[in-house]
Write a protein that holds these residues in place. Structure first.
Motif, short mmCIF file in Angstrom:
data_model
loop_
_atom_site.label_atom_id
_atom_site.label_comp_id
_atom_site.label_asym_id
_atom_site.label_seq_id
_atom_site.Cartn_x
_atom_site.Cartn_y
_atom_site.Cartn_z
N ALA A 51 0.83 -1.20 0.00
CA ALA A 51 0.00 0.00 0.00
C ALA A 51 0.87 1.26 0.00
O ALA A 51 0.61 2.21 -0.75
N ALA A 52 1.92 1.26 0.81
CA ALA A 52 2.80 2.43 0.87
C ALA A 52 3.55 2.62 -0.43
O ALA A 52 3.71 3.75 -0.91
N SER A 53 4.00 1.53 -1.04
CA SER A 53 4.77 1.67 -2.28
C SER A 53 3.89 2.15 -3.44
O SER A 53 4.36 2.91 -4.28
N ILE A 54 2.65 1.75 -3.44
CA ILE A 54 1.76 2.18 -4.53
C ILE A 54 1.27 3.61 -4.28
O ILE A 54 1.29 4.45 -5.20
N LEU A 55 0.85 3.91 -3.06
CA LEU A 55 0.27 5.22 -2.78
C LEU A 55 1.30 6.32 -2.57
O LEU A 55 1.13 7.44 -3.04
N ILE A 56 2.37 6.01 -1.85
CA ILE A 56 3.35 7.05 -1.52
C ILE A 56 4.47 7.13 -2.55
O ILE A 56 4.84 8.21 -3.01
N LEU A 57 5.02 5.97 -2.91
CA LEU A 57 6.15 5.95 -3.83
C LEU A 57 5.73 5.93 -5.30
O LEU A 57 6.59 5.96 -6.18
N LYS A 58 4.43 5.83 -5.57
CA LYS A 58 3.87 5.89 -6.93
C LYS A 58 4.42 4.78 -7.84
O LYS A 58 4.67 4.99 -9.02
N GLN A 59 4.64 3.59 -7.27
CA GLN A 59 5.07 2.46 -8.10
C GLN A 59 3.86 1.89 -8.84
O GLN A 59 2.71 2.09 -8.44
N LYS A 60 4.14 1.15 -9.88
CA LYS A 60 3.07 0.47 -10.59
C LYS A 60 2.52 -0.63 -9.68
O LYS A 60 3.27 -1.28 -8.96
N PRO A 61 1.21 -0.85 -9.70
CA PRO A 61 0.61 -1.86 -8.82
C PRO A 61 1.20 -3.26 -9.01
O PRO A 61 1.40 -3.99 -8.05
N ILE A 62 1.47 -3.63 -10.24
CA ILE A 62 2.03 -4.97 -10.51
C ILE A 62 3.38 -5.12 -9.83
O ILE A 62 3.68 -6.16 -9.25
N ALA A 63 4.22 -4.09 -9.89
CA ALA A 63 5.53 -4.15 -9.26
C ALA A 63 5.41 -4.21 -7.74
O ALA A 63 6.13 -4.96 -7.06
N GLY A 64 4.48 -3.44 -7.19
CA GLY A 64 4.28 -3.44 -5.75
C GLY A 64 3.78 -4.78 -5.24
O GLY A 64 4.25 -5.28 -4.22
N VAL A 65 2.85 -5.38 -5.97
CA VAL A 65 2.31 -6.69 -5.57
C VAL A 65 3.38 -7.77 -5.72
O VAL A 65 3.51 -8.65 -4.86
N ALA A 66 4.16 -7.70 -6.77
CA ALA A 66 5.23 -8.70 -6.96
C ALA A 66 6.25 -8.62 -5.83
O ALA A 66 6.68 -9.65 -5.29
N PHE A 67 6.61 -7.40 -5.44
CA PHE A 67 7.54 -7.26 -4.32
C PHE A 67 6.88 -7.68 -3.01
O PHE A 67 7.54 -8.22 -2.12
N GLY A 68 5.57 -7.48 -2.91
CA GLY A 68 4.83 -7.93 -1.73
C GLY A 68 4.87 -9.45 -1.58
O GLY A 68 5.02 -9.97 -0.47
N VAL A 69 4.77 -10.16 -2.69
CA VAL A 69 4.86 -11.62 -2.66
C VAL A 69 6.26 -12.04 -2.20
O VAL A 69 6.41 -12.94 -1.37
N PHE A 70 7.27 -11.36 -2.71
CA PHE A 70 8.63 -11.63 -2.27
C PHE A 70 8.78 -11.38 -0.77
O PHE A 70 9.41 -12.17 -0.05
N LEU A 71 8.20 -10.29 -0.29
CA LEU A 71 8.30 -9.99 1.14
C LEU A 71 7.63 -11.05 2.00
O LEU A 71 8.16 -11.40 3.06
N VAL A 72 6.50 -11.57 1.57
CA VAL A 72 5.83 -12.62 2.33
C VAL A 72 6.73 -13.85 2.41
O VAL A 72 6.89 -14.46 3.47
N LEU A 73 7.34 -14.21 1.28
CA LEU A 73 8.22 -15.37 1.26
C LEU A 73 9.48 -15.13 2.10
O LEU A 73 10.06 -16.08 2.65
N PHE A 74 9.93 -13.90 2.19
CA PHE A 74 11.12 -13.57 2.97
C PHE A 74 10.79 -13.40 4.46
O PHE A 74 11.52 -13.90 5.32
N TYR A 75 9.68 -12.69 4.77
CA TYR A 75 9.34 -12.40 6.16
C TYR A 75 8.83 -13.61 6.93
O TYR A 75 9.01 -13.68 8.14
N THR A 76 8.19 -14.56 6.27
CA THR A 76 7.61 -15.70 7.00
C THR A 76 8.68 -16.50 7.75
O THR A 76 8.57 -16.65 8.97
N PRO A 77 9.72 -16.99 7.10
CA PRO A 77 10.73 -17.71 7.88
C PRO A 77 11.51 -16.78 8.82
O PRO A 77 11.90 -17.20 9.91
N LEU A 78 11.72 -15.54 8.41
CA LEU A 78 12.44 -14.60 9.26
C LEU A 78 11.70 -14.40 10.58
O LEU A 78 12.31 -14.48 11.66
N THR A 79 10.40 -14.16 10.54
CA THR A 79 9.65 -13.96 11.77
C THR A 79 9.52 -15.26 12.57
O THR A 79 9.55 -15.23 13.80
N PHE A 80 9.40 -16.40 11.89
CA PHE A 80 9.30 -17.66 12.62
C PHE A 80 10.57 -17.93 13.41
O PHE A 80 10.52 -18.24 14.61
#
Length: 100
Positions: A51-80
């Motif tokens: 949401a911040a990357s699309i609304l504040i940084l004015k990125q394209k939605p597809i790029a923001g969502v793709a990076f969001g998927v990467f973050l979920v894959l990265f943050y899940t084991p990191l937080t566990f």
């Protein structure tokens, strides 16, 4: 005007009361971490970032969502594993306090 009734039943006994304040917090901390809770936390963090990357940084939605998927894959084991580290440290501290 809506009037609500007060408690109509008997007072709860000590064993029926829910722990409140510090006791309930310690109960939550004494549960081992789970992949599900880590995944949920990662989803929330990724959603905020997308949401911040699309609304504040004015990125394209597809790029923001793709990076969001990467973050979920990265943050899940990191937080566990972070939660697991602190859980084990807390359990060792509690075991050390009980021992003497």
């Amino acid at each position: 005007m809506v009037e609500t009734r007060g408690r109509t039943g008997r007072k709860p006994t000590g064993s029926e009361r829910k722990p409140s304040g510090r006791a309930s917090r310690m109960d939550r901390f004494n549960k081992p971490p789970s992949w599900r809770s880590s995944f949920n936390r990662a989803l929330i963090a990724a959603a905020v970032f997308v949401a911040a990357s699309i609304l504040i940084l004015k990125q394209k939605p597809i790029a923001g969502v793709a990076f969001g998927v990467f973050l979920v894959l990265f943050y899940t084991p990191l937080t566990f594993y972070t939660d697991n580290f602190f859980y084990k440290r807390r359990q060792a501290k509690l075991a050390g306090q009980r021992k003497p």
